[in-house]
Write a protein that holds these residues in place. Structure first.
Motif, PDB file in Angstrom:
ATOM      1  N   ALA A 251       0.829  -1.205   0.000  1.00  0.00           N
ATOM      2  CA  ALA A 251       0.000   0.000   0.000  1.00  0.00           C
ATOM      3  C   ALA A 251       0.864   1.256   0.000  1.00  0.00           C
ATOM      4  N   ASN A 252       0.503   2.209  -0.844  1.00  0.00           N
ATOM      5  CA  ASN A 252       1.270   3.441  -0.980  1.00  0.00           C
ATOM      6  C   ASN A 252       1.315   4.239   0.317  1.00  0.00           C
ATOM      7  N   ASP A 253       0.278   4.099   1.160  1.00  0.00           N
ATOM      8  CA  ASP A 253       0.259   4.817   2.435  1.00  0.00           C
ATOM      9  C   ASP A 253       0.838   3.986   3.575  1.00  0.00           C
ATOM     10  N   ASN A 254       1.505   2.897   3.237  1.00  0.00           N
ATOM     11  CA  ASN A 254       2.084   2.021   4.263  1.00  0.00           C
ATOM     12  C   ASN A 254       3.519   1.642   3.912  1.00  0.00           C
ATOM     13  N   LYS A 255       4.253   2.589   3.327  1.00  0.00           N
ATOM     14  CA  LYS A 255       5.644   2.338   2.968  1.00  0.00           C
ATOM     15  C   LYS A 255       6.478   2.074   4.224  1.00  0.00           C
ATOM     16  N   LYS A 256       7.565   1.370   4.033  1.00  0.00           N
ATOM     17  CA  LYS A 256       8.491   1.056   5.124  1.00  0.00           C
ATOM     18  C   LYS A 256       7.790   0.342   6.280  1.00  0.00           C
ATOM     19  N   ASN A 257       6.828  -0.519   5.950  1.00  0.00           N
ATOM     20  CA  ASN A 257       6.094  -1.248   6.983  1.00  0.00           C
ATOM     21  C   ASN A 257       6.962  -2.333   7.607  1.00  0.00           C
ATOM     22  N   ASN A 258       6.404  -3.058   8.567  1.00  0.00           N
ATOM     23  CA  ASN A 258       7.195  -4.000   9.358  1.00  0.00           C
ATOM     24  C   ASN A 258       7.736  -5.185   8.574  1.00  0.00           C
ATOM     25  N   GLU A 259       7.190  -5.454   7.398  1.00  0.00           N
ATOM     26  CA  GLU A 259       7.692  -6.586   6.608  1.00  0.00           C
ATOM     27  C   GLU A 259       8.877  -6.200   5.730  1.00  0.00           C
ATOM     28  N   ILE A 260       9.029  -4.913   5.467  1.00  0.00           N
ATOM     29  CA  ILE A 260      10.071  -4.442   4.564  1.00  0.00           C
ATOM     30  C   ILE A 260      11.434  -4.478   5.256  1.00  0.00           C
ATOM     31  N   ILE A 261      12.418  -5.011   4.549  1.00  0.00           N
ATOM     32  CA  ILE A 261      13.804  -4.996   5.013  1.00  0.00           C
ATOM     33  C   ILE A 261      14.586  -3.885   4.315  1.00  0.00           C
ATOM     34  N   PHE A 262      14.388  -3.764   3.009  1.00  0.00           N
ATOM     35  CA  PHE A 262      15.072  -2.711   2.248  1.00  0.00           C
ATOM     36  C   PHE A 262      14.231  -2.367   1.026  1.00  0.00           C
ATOM     37  N   SER A 263      13.922  -1.088   0.867  1.00  0.00           N
ATOM     38  CA  SER A 263      13.196  -0.609  -0.299  1.00  0.00           C
ATOM     39  C   SER A 263      13.800   0.714  -0.743  1.00  0.00           C
ATOM     40  N   TYR A 265      13.322   4.486  -2.012  1.00  0.00           N
ATOM     41  CA  TYR A 265      12.372   5.583  -1.846  1.00  0.00           C
ATOM     42  C   TYR A 265      11.939   6.165  -3.181  1.00  0.00           C
ATOM     43  N   ALA A 266      10.650   6.441  -3.304  1.00  0.00           N
ATOM     44  CA  ALA A 266      10.120   7.135  -4.476  1.00  0.00           C
ATOM     45  C   ALA A 266       8.994   8.060  -4.033  1.00  0.00           C
ATOM     46  N   LYS A 267       8.894   9.206  -4.654  1.00  0.00           N
ATOM     47  CA  LYS A 267       7.866  10.181  -4.330  1.00  0.00           C
ATOM     48  C   LYS A 267       7.618  11.072  -5.537  1.00  0.00           C
ATOM     49  N   LYS A 268       6.354  11.415  -5.761  1.00  0.00           N
ATOM     50  CA  LYS A 268       5.993  12.296  -6.871  1.00  0.00           C
ATOM     51  C   LYS A 268       6.869  13.547  -6.896  1.00  0.00           C
ATOM     52  N   ARG A 352      -0.199   0.184  -6.733  1.00  0.00           N
ATOM     53  CA  ARG A 352      -1.294   1.002  -7.226  1.00  0.00           C
ATOM     54  C   ARG A 352      -0.975   2.497  -7.255  1.00  0.00           C
ATOM     55  N   GLY A 353       0.167   2.891  -6.707  1.00  0.00           N
ATOM     56  CA  GLY A 353       0.509   4.301  -6.704  1.00  0.00           C
ATOM     57  C   GLY A 353      -0.463   5.119  -5.869  1.00  0.00           C
ATOM     58  N   LYS A 354      -0.568   6.382  -6.220  1.00  0.00           N
ATOM     59  CA  LYS A 354      -1.416   7.303  -5.457  1.00  0.00           C
ATOM     60  C   LYS A 354      -2.034   8.329  -6.407  1.00  0.00           C
ATOM     61  N   VAL A 355      -3.315   8.622  -6.194  1.00  0.00           N
ATOM     62  CA  VAL A 355      -3.987   9.676  -6.956  1.00  0.00           C
ATOM     63  C   VAL A 355      -3.809  10.989  -6.203  1.00  0.00           C
ATOM     64  N   TYR A 356      -3.234  11.985  -6.857  1.00  0.00           N
ATOM     65  CA  TYR A 356      -2.916  13.272  -6.229  1.00  0.00           C
ATOM     66  C   TYR A 356      -4.019  14.294  -6.515  1.00  0.00           C
ATOM     67  N   PRO A 357      -3.955  15.463  -5.892  1.00  0.00           N
ATOM     68  CA  PRO A 357      -5.007  16.477  -6.086  1.00  0.00           C
ATOM     69  C   PRO A 357      -5.242  16.872  -7.537  1.00  0.00           C
ATOM     70  N   ASP A 358      -4.252  16.683  -8.411  1.00  0.00           N
ATOM     71  CA  ASP A 358      -4.477  16.979  -9.829  1.00  0.00           C
ATOM     72  C   ASP A 358      -5.286  15.876 -10.505  1.00  0.00           C
ATOM     73  N   GLU A 359      -5.748  14.902  -9.690  1.00  0.00           N
ATOM     74  CA  GLU A 359      -6.580  13.777 -10.132  1.00  0.00           C
ATOM     75  C   GLU A 359      -5.829  12.815 -11.043  1.00  0.00           C
ATOM     76  N   GLU A 360      -4.518  12.878 -11.040  1.00  0.00           N
ATOM     77  CA  GLU A 360      -3.701  11.939 -11.797  1.00  0.00           C
ATOM     78  C   GLU A 360      -3.037  10.958 -10.834  1.00  0.00           C
ATOM     79  N   ARG A 361      -2.879   9.733 -11.291  1.00  0.00           N
ATOM     80  CA  ARG A 361      -2.220   8.704 -10.490  1.00  0.00           C
ATOM     81  C   ARG A 361      -0.737   8.674 -10.852  1.00  0.00           C
ATOM     82  N   TYR A 362       0.091   8.627  -9.822  1.00  0.00           N
ATOM     83  CA  TYR A 362       1.527   8.487  -9.994  1.00  0.00           C
ATOM     84  C   TYR A 362       1.966   7.202  -9.303  1.00  0.00           C
ATOM     85  N   PHE A 363       2.776   6.427  -9.997  1.00  0.00           N
ATOM     86  CA  PHE A 363       3.269   5.171  -9.423  1.00  0.00           C
ATOM     87  C   PHE A 363       4.553   5.466  -8.654  1.00  0.00           C
TER      88      PHE A 363
END
Length: 487
Positions: A251-263, A265-268, A352-363
């Motif tokens: 989930a895009n709103d659950n980055k760096k969760n307890n299962e992740i060891i190394f990922s 970073y990405a951000k719009k 699934r990325g995230k839909v931002y206020p411009d109503e566009e989805r960014y992965f």
């Protein structure tokens, strides 16, 4: 010195393709170099730049998925020569970006030790990350091309000798040496920042390398299996745990969760679209018509942010189809359906990325490199290779991911060959689109679990070598390079 200055230094370094130098990399300017490595901030900024470059290198399906079995041609198409297994000396991949990454790791490892830090542990952590990133880069090269040159010094002079390809066992020795150096240098046993390499990540890397050494390189040394399992058992004690809900891992709103060891970073606006955009659909492709009754459930973009070069394959669907109650299937892929039940196309649904206020989805999901489920299933694979009573132990290691998926304990045949195949299938379900499939299949092929020439659809009836060719243009620049066997 700020990160922006680091990026400027990278620019003046002239790391451009097509230059006539060692491995196609221009040497660092002596003037620039003499003015840079002065203080702790320089080293920190340089490491940030290395991570930025590595993210760009890692965020692609080319090396982990294209040659496997999990993807069919998508709505837009345009798959790679790797996907179709129609590789030649003219139609292959260029390794320059890998050696640019290695060059910068070598720069940091050469100059950072001579710079004073306020706290020595901070220097050790940075050096550990550089060793990790160099080892991980070399492992990807090994998995993709087989023998490749091993370069342990930065490219600082045009006079440096053009290296030949090093034998895979020599490469593996260096990879394991770098992994052990990283493990020894990390001051913490935990994961302080999941967007940076850590000791648990280095232990995962070591186990992955040893698995390759035992299977593909055919070391015949069961100590490789023992050491790899021991490394993964340390990871299991490092404060990470499986999430109860598989979908929440990604989930895009659950980055760096307890299962992740190394990922990574990405951000719009900083790094907009990860590789998942090539597995996702754009409304501009004209396929999201009024006939699609579940349009709002599909992770699509309105503009050109998604390209849908690939779709989840029929093979992958069949893999989930063996266990029709597998909860992971709905997270892995989503079908665009009509009121009549017709499937118009299939999209990945994991990132699934995230839909931002411009109503566009960014992965802008983080690129997952290692997570605990991956470590647990690799441990199961290694235990199964040991044979005997360890086959039953390996079956037990499948239980956590299968339970979370709702498919219950493994109830199939319990001979070693059958369990090896089930572990391969379970990794395929659990880790689909996480850039693991081709290395997994290569190990399985070497271990006799499957024959890739009869298993991967695009390899059937072909004799394409399993390692990538070296582009003829690369050999023209470095005549010490010998073409990959079979091309």
């Amino acid at each position: 010195m700020k990160t922006s200055i680091f990026l400027l230094i990278c620019a003046v370094s002239g790391l451009s393709a097509g230059c006539n130098s060692l491995l196609e990399i221009d040497p660092i300017s002596e003037i620039t170099n003499s003015n840079y490595w002065k203080e702790e901030a320089d080293v920190k900024g340089y490491l940030t730049g290395i991570y930025n470059d590595y993210r760009g290198l890692a965020s692609t399906t080319l090396y982990g998925e294209d040659r496997g079995d999990a993807m069919d041609v998508g709505v837009i198409g345009g798959p790679s020569y790797s996907w179709s297994h129609e590789l030649t000396a003219e139609h292959g991949l260029n390794w320059i970006a890998f050696y640019e990454q290695i060059h910068h790791c070598n720069m940091l490892l050469k100059y950072a030790p001579g710079i004073g830090f306020y706290q020595e542990k901070n220097k050790k952590r940075i050096l550990a990350q550089a060793y990790f990133l160099r080892a991980k880069t070399y492992l990807t090269l090994l998995q993709s091309w087989g023998d490749v040159p091993v370069v342990l010094e930065p490219t600082e002079s045009y006079a440096q000798e053009r290296p030949a390809r090093s034998p895979a066992p020599e490469m593996m020795k260096q990879i394991l040496s770098d992994a052990d150096a990283a493990i020894d240098l990390f001051p913490e046993t935990s994961v302080p920042d999941k967007n940076r390499a850590s000791r648990p990540a280095a232990l995962c890397l070591k186990a992955e390398a040893l698995a390759w050494k035992y299977t593909v390189l055919k070391s015949g040394d069961t100590q490789d299996l023992t050491d790899a399992v021991a490394a993964l058992e340390e990871v299991e004690k490092a404060g990470v745990e499986l999430l109860d809900d598989y979908a929440r891992v990604f989930a895009n709103d659950n980055k760096k969760n307890n299962e992740i060891i190394f990922s990574l970073y990405a951000k719009k606006d900083e790094f907009n679209n990860i590789y998942a955009s090539t597995l996702s659909v754009s409304a501009s492709a004209g396929v999201l018509t009024d006939k699609v009754i579940n349009k709002d459930d599909i992770p699509y973009t309105k503009g050109l942010g998604a390209r849908h070069i690939y779709a989840p394959s029929q093979r992958l669907k069949e893999l989930f189809g063996k266990n029709r109650n597998d909860k992971r299937a709905a997270t892995a892929y989503i079908e665009a359906v009509t009121a009549e039940g017709d499937v118009l196309f299939t999209s990945q649904n994991k990132f699934r990325g995230k839909v931002y206020p411009d109503e566009e989805r960014y992965f802008d999901d983080d690129v997952i490199v290692y997570r605990l489920a991956d470590a647990k299933l690799l441990k199961a694979e290694l235990l199964c290779y040991m044979g005997g009573a360890q086959v039953e132990t390996a079956i037990g290691e499948l239980l956590p991911t299968r339970t979370r998926a709702g498919i219950g304990p493994y109830a199939g045949a319990r001979d070693q060959a059958s369990v090896q195949r089930e572990i391969l299938d379970e990794r395929g379900r659990e880790l689909c689109f996480e850039l693991k499939r081709w290395p997994d299949l290569m190990r399985a092929h070497a271990a006799g679990t499957v024959d890739l020439y009869g298993y991967v659809p695009n390899l059937e009836g072909k004799s394409t070598p399993l390692y990538l060719p070296i582009l003829r243009s690369m050999i023209d620049l470095n005549t010490n390079l010998v073409q990959t066997e079979g091309y």
